[in-house]
Design a protein around this motif. Structure first.
Motif, PDB file in Angstrom:
ATOM      1  N   ILE A 142       1.101  -1.224  -0.011  1.00 17.53           N
ATOM      2  CA  ILE A 142       0.003  -0.104  -0.043  1.00 17.53           C
ATOM      3  C   ILE A 142       0.803   1.400   0.042  1.00 17.53           C
ATOM      4  N   LEU A 143       0.755   1.819  -1.120  1.00 21.98           N
ATOM      5  CA  LEU A 143       1.446   3.197  -1.301  1.00 21.98           C
ATOM      6  C   LEU A 143       0.826   4.491  -0.445  1.00 21.98           C
ATOM      7  N   GLN A 144       1.550   5.162   0.241  1.00 22.30           N
ATOM      8  CA  GLN A 144       1.018   6.266   0.911  1.00 22.30           C
ATOM      9  C   GLN A 144       1.241   7.597   0.134  1.00 22.30           C
ATOM     10  N   TYR A 145       0.328   8.114  -0.565  1.00 20.77           N
ATOM     11  CA  TYR A 145       0.443   9.323  -1.135  1.00 20.77           C
ATOM     12  C   TYR A 145      -0.076  10.410  -0.394  1.00 20.77           C
ATOM     13  N   PRO A 146       0.082  11.671  -0.451  1.00 23.57           N
ATOM     14  CA  PRO A 146      -0.515  12.645   0.300  1.00 23.57           C
ATOM     15  C   PRO A 146      -1.914  12.652   0.540  1.00 23.57           C
ATOM     16  N   ALA A 205       5.319   6.670  -0.590  1.00 26.23           N
ATOM     17  CA  ALA A 205       5.177   7.350  -2.037  1.00 26.23           C
ATOM     18  C   ALA A 205       5.733   8.654  -2.188  1.00 26.23           C
ATOM     19  N   PRO A 206       6.417   9.003  -3.530  1.00 24.59           N
ATOM     20  CA  PRO A 206       6.613   8.034  -4.673  1.00 24.59           C
ATOM     21  C   PRO A 206       7.782   7.051  -4.618  1.00 24.59           C
ATOM     22  N   LEU A 207       7.440   6.043  -5.417  1.00 28.52           N
ATOM     23  CA  LEU A 207       8.388   4.948  -5.187  1.00 28.52           C
ATOM     24  C   LEU A 207       8.917   4.518  -6.672  1.00 28.52           C
TER      25      LEU A 207
END
Length: 189
Positions: free
Chosen positions: A37-41, A121-123
């Motif tokens: 799970i990518l954490q974006y703002p 993220a970004p990744l």
């Protein structure tokens, strides 16, 4: 939804239902996947892989990074992290594992433990072309919405079993991968 909201829903005290898996006659081979799970703002997104088409098993199918437990793996969580690094280049120290879903038995004889991991993220993803053709991301809110899930019943080896589907643009997420998402979605009802 942000990480804090996710954790409140995921770590609760009520019992959640699980989707039926395949009833193996004996113990399956241990395996693990990572639900990255990518954490974006402004949102959370989940990374999926498209398995390399030349692979003998499940070539071209959509999956999470993962595989069978190796002798050198100290735990199934380590299996998920090792496979994630090998397949898409995400180092274990970049992943915060916050829990796992129940073991899911597959018709191919595996007992898969899906681990949930948060990644900032970004990744930069580095795909191993021997195992993965490409990756793509799907908003977590879309995946958790059960209106986007479809079930088809099939008879396999004299057993009536559900096969789950989630369509995202050109990608058809199905089988065990979709079942993992369905099991996760039960935490958010």
């Amino acid at each position: 939804m942000n990480k804090s909201e996710f954790l409140i829903k995921y770590h609760h005290l009520r019992q959640v239902e699980n989707e039926p898996d395949f009833p193996l006659k004996s113990s399956g081979k241990p395996a693990a996947v990572l639900i990255p799970i990518l954490q974006y703002p402004d949102e959370l997104r989940v990374v999926f892989t498209v398995r390399a088409k030349h692979l003998k098993h499940h070539g071209g199918q959509i999956s999470f990074p993962g595989g069978k437990k190796e002798v050198s793996d100290l735990s199934l969580a380590r299996t998920a992290l090792r496979e994630t690094f090998e397949e898409i280049g995400i180092a274990p120290d970049k992943v915060e594992i916050i829990g796992h879903l129940p073991v899911y038995r597959t018709i191919s004889g595996f007992e898969v433990t899906p681990y949930i991991g948060f990644i900032s993220a970004p990744l930069k993803i580095e795909v191993d072309k021997n195992e993965v053709d490409e990756t793509f991301e799907v908003p977590l809110t879309f995946l958790l919405n059960t209106n986007n899930h479809y079930t088809h019943w099939m008879k396999r080896k004299n057993y009536q079993t559900p096969v789950y589907f989630i369509q995202w643009h050109k990608y058809s997420i199905w089988g065990a991968t979709a079942a993992f998402i369905r099991n996760l979605s039960h935490h958010f009802k």
